[in-house]
Design a protein around this motif. Structure first.
Motif, PDB file in Angstrom:
ATOM      1  N   GLN A   1      45.842 -30.953   8.686  1.00 11.38           N
ATOM      2  CA  GLN A   1      46.989 -31.118   9.571  1.00 11.38           C
ATOM      3  C   GLN A   1      48.261 -30.797   8.820  1.00 11.38           C
ATOM      4  O   GLN A   1      48.576 -31.427   7.806  1.00 11.38           O
TER       5      GLN A   1
ATOM      6  N   LEU B   1      46.207 -30.094  14.232  1.00  3.51           N
ATOM      7  CA  LEU B   1      44.988 -30.122  13.438  1.00  3.51           C
ATOM      8  C   LEU B   1      44.249 -28.802  13.587  1.00  3.51           C
ATOM      9  O   LEU B   1      44.062 -28.304  14.697  1.00  3.51           O
TER      10      LEU B   1
ATOM     11  N   LEU C   1      40.658 -26.754  12.493  1.00  3.93           N
ATOM     12  CA  LEU C   1      39.293 -26.975  12.045  1.00  3.93           C
ATOM     13  C   LEU C   1      38.969 -26.093  10.849  1.00  3.93           C
ATOM     14  O   LEU C   1      39.155 -24.874  10.894  1.00  3.93           O
TER      15      LEU C   1
ATOM     16  N   TYR D   1      39.191 -31.233   9.288  1.00  3.20           N
ATOM     17  CA  TYR D   1      40.427 -30.635   9.770  1.00  3.20           C
ATOM     18  C   TYR D   1      41.492 -30.760   8.692  1.00  3.20           C
ATOM     19  O   TYR D   1      41.459 -31.652   7.865  1.00  3.20           O
TER      20      TYR D   1
ATOM     21  N   PHE E   1      41.582 -34.522   7.535  1.00  2.00           N
ATOM     22  CA  PHE E   1      40.877 -35.513   8.335  1.00  2.00           C
ATOM     23  C   PHE E   1      39.426 -35.096   8.523  1.00  2.00           C
ATOM     24  O   PHE E   1      39.134 -33.950   8.849  1.00  2.00           O
TER      25      PHE E   1
END
Lengths: 115, 113
Positions: free
Chosen positions: A37, A43, A45, A35, A90
């Protein structure tokens, strides 16, 4: 202790450079995710993988490449970095898909700045 | 329209207060629902799953209303340590969407003494 780790934690690079973000998990989770952000977007994908050698695009895949030769690793590569890819990235993993509630567990994140 | 929408806040409340957040989702095929918590510059962490019958975990209560397509989170007796961003998360049918989570942008909670 088992978990999910990302490296590097911080990265500064220049536009046009290739950069690879690493993600490693020790749970043997089938699913892994990347992800990004950004403020105001939550977030989003980028790519996900259901198993080794199986990957698929998420919501914002353009400019990114992934691979999953081993279950535990899921690197994300920016082939030619652009300023718009400055973000916090992330990695996450989960036990599997299916219809049951399967929460995802996140790494600490990589803060990437493209100058 | 965003797939998952939340009031960004911030919600500023005193210690001990009760606060509630709502979240709406647009896809009626949504399968699973979660609340995640994210502290400043840290990774999101699962707070609780949300079940159809509603569920409680200590001071936290989650509710799901499929007919109106929203979920809620109620926090009772707020603590300073509850200050964080709360993310509403929805998944879609795995066969079509690969167990994809869709995140709301988050609601900021600030609990003050």
């Amino acid at each position: 202790d088992a978990g999910i780790t990302q490296s590097p934690r911080y990265k500064i690079t220049e536009t046009g450079r290739q950069v690879t973000l690493m993600c490693h998990q020790t749970w043997s989770h089938s699913y892994m995710f990347w992800y990004r952000q950004d403020l105001g977007h939550g977030l989003r994908l980028i790519y996900y993988s259901a198993a080794a050698d199986i990957t698929d695009k998420g919501e914002v895949p353009d400019g990114y490449v992934v691979s999953r030769s081993k279950t535990e690793n899921f690197p994300l590569t920016l082939e030619s970095a652009t300023r718009s890819q400055t973000s916090v990235y992330f990695c996450a993993s989960s036990v599997g898909g299916g219809v049951s509630n399967q929460p995802q567990h996140f790494g600490d994140g990589t803060r990437l700045s493209i100058l | 329209r965003k797939e998952v929408e939340q009031d960004p806040g911030p919600f500023n409340v005193p210690e001990g207060a009760t606060v509630a957040f709502n979240c709406t989702y647009s896809n009626s095929a949504s399968q699973s629902f979660f609340w995640y918590r994210q502290d400043c510059r840290k990774e999101p962490k699962l707070l609780m799953s949300v079940y159809s019958s509603g569920n409680e975990d200590g001071r936290f209560t989650a509710q799901l209303n499929r007919a109106s397509q929203y979920i809620s989170l109620l926090i009772r007796d707020s603590k300073l340590s509850d200050s964080a961003t709360y993310l509403c998360v929805v998944t879609f049918h795995p066969m079509e969407y690969g167990n994809k989570l869709v995140f709301g942008a988050g609601t900021i909670l600030r609990v003050k003494s």
